[in-house]
Design an enzyme around this catalytic site. Structure first.
Site, mmCIF file in Angstrom:
data_model
loop_
_atom_site.group_PDB
_atom_site.id
_atom_site.type_symbol
_atom_site.label_atom_id
_atom_site.label_comp_id
_atom_site.label_asym_id
_atom_site.label_seq_id
_atom_site.Cartn_x
_atom_site.Cartn_y
_atom_site.Cartn_z
ATOM 1 N N GLU A 58 0.835 -1.200 0.000
ATOM 2 C CA GLU A 58 0.000 0.000 0.000
ATOM 3 C C GLU A 58 0.875 1.257 0.000
ATOM 4 O OE1 GLU A 58 -0.096 -2.619 1.946
ATOM 5 O OE2 GLU A 58 -2.070 -3.017 2.806
ATOM 6 N N TRP A 179 18.783 -40.096 -13.689
ATOM 7 C CA TRP A 179 17.939 -38.929 -13.932
ATOM 8 C C TRP A 179 16.633 -39.391 -14.558
ATOM 9 C CZ3 TRP A 179 18.722 -34.822 -11.345
ATOM 10 C CH2 TRP A 179 17.881 -33.732 -11.577
HETATM 11 ZN ZN LIG Z 1 0.939 -2.925 5.777
#
Ligand SMILES: [Zn+2]
Ligand SMILES: NC(=O)c1ccc[n+]([C@@H]2O[C@H](COP(=O)([O-])OP(=O)(O)OC[C@H]3O[C@@H](n4cnc5c(N)ncnc54)[C@H](OP(=O)(O)O)[C@@H]3O)[C@@H](O)[C@H]2O)c1
Length: 350
Positions: A58, A179
């Site tokens: 944010e 493998w």
């Molecule tokens: Zn935060």
């Protein structure tokens, strides 16, 4: 199925998921989070959480809003893949930032299961007059933070078992390295190594295959390597001990010192609680994810003790005719993919 959310809401939440995924491998045990700020159907800011101690999604989204668009923040909506935090951690709470910038509407995919947050972030925003919508593409949002959720709810790493078996059910052969899968599967495994915190092998695999357990075929970091060495006698020139990258050697009784500083020797009793105690120790060290890459005995002990969350099993396109039988998992696969001539099955435990 109709979700009750608009196409627009789902679109921007998906964008937040994409941004979140940019921190694949660097966020864990913290969650991957993405945020998108939208003004009149135009993205004016985007951000994601880049890892421990760094600023949150944010914050980055708000910081990235151009000077000329800042005036619109008070009429914008912020889409976040995870509920904004509301406590002082390494950084100030994102709820404070949202209130300070006066963004009036927050659209969230899923709730943060971290005990201090867990709905409190949403509550605080609502109490302060912010409109909050939750649950947009919630299942995908939960999947994105599953390692984090496991970390806070189970207080143990998210354990992923990984192995490859031949068409006739063998994982390998005695005293020789074979493998089983193709090159693309190998690249995928290296990608997984870049996404997790730690990787583990049993004593026989370390001795016989001398694996590096590094991520060489994909970008990103290497995981911490963990090897069981009960008698403290695995050769010191194995890659795991000699290449300078971090390795935890788990032993019952330390009898030697390694010349290389990359080897951390850890004494744990080799009793019925070995794996449980090791997982506890890993959690204490903030290891959120563990990839167990074999061999059969080690994998089977994780299965028998029900200490796993996910299994990723390759079936290669070759027959070995004899050798060490692959472990047995009794649940049905949730997903199946074709990787050229290999088949990859993903199992979830519970
Ligand atoms: Zn935060
Ligand atoms: N195809 C694949 O994906 C894959 C991946 C890895 C390995 N492999 C193959 O698998 C083979 C090795 O498998 P493996 O089953 O023989 O060996 P392993 O699981 O690598 O090692 C077994 C040994 O590790 C220790 N150990 C494992 N689990 C333990 C536990 N829960 N508690 C205490 N000690 C534990 C024991 O050592 P001590 O008895 O010495 O104390 C045990 O004998 C090799 O052929 C290798 O090439 C295949």
């Amino acid at each position: 199925m109709k979700s009750g959310f608009s196409k627009k809401q789902e679109l921007y939440i998906r964008r937040a998921f994409d941004l979140a995924r940019l921190s694949e491998g660097s966020a864990v045990p913290n969650p991957m989070v993405g945020a998108v700020i939208v003004f009149q159907n135009r993205i004016i800011g985007e951000g994601y959480f880049k890892g421990f101690g760094k600023s949150h999604a944010e914050v980055n989204a708000v910081t990235n809003v151009k000077e000329e668009d800042r005036q619109y923040l008070t009429q914008s909506e912020i889409y976040v893949s995870l509920e904004p935090c509301n406590f002082f951690g390494k950084t100030p709470p994102c709820t404070s930032l949202i209130l300070k910038t006066k963004i009036p509407r927050v659209i969230i995919s899923t709730i943060d299961k971290t005990p201090q947050v867990s709905g409190n972030g949403i509550e605080l925003l609502r109490q302060n007059g912010v409109e909050v919508i939750t649950g947009v593409l919630e299942k995908d949002g939960d999947e994105l933070v599953k390692y984090r959720t496991n970390y806070v709810e189970r207080e143990s790493p998210f354990v992923i078992l990984k192995y490859a078996k031949s068409k006739d059910g063998f994982i390998g052969q005695e005293n020789k390295s074979v493998w089983i899968t193709n090159h693309f599967s190998k690249i995928l495994v290296h990608k997984w190594r870049s996404e997790i915190n730690a990787i583990m092998v049993g004593t026989n695999t370390a001795r016989q295959d001398n694996p590096k357990l590094t991520n060489r075929l994909y970008f990103g970091k290497n995981p911490l390597r963990i090897v069981l060495d009960r008698r403290d006698d695995l050769p010191e020139d194995l890659h795991l001990f000699s290449d300078g990258l971090p390795t935890w050697q788990i032993t019952e009784n330390i009898t030697r010192t390694f010349s290389k500083k990359n080897v951390i020797q850890i004494e744990i009793p080799f009793d019925d609680f070995l794996l449980k105690n090791l997982l506890k120790k890993l959690h204490e060290e903030k290891i959120g994810t563990l990839l167990v890459e074999g061999g059969a005995k080690l994998l089977q002990s994780f299965i028998d003790q029900n200490l796993w969350q996910e299994a990723r099993i390759f079936e290669g396109n070759k027959y070995l005719k004899n050798g060490i039988l692959a472990p047995q998992i009794s649940v049905t696969p949730n997903e199946e993919f074709k990787i050229e001539n290999d088949t990859l099955k993903i199992f979830q435990n519970g």
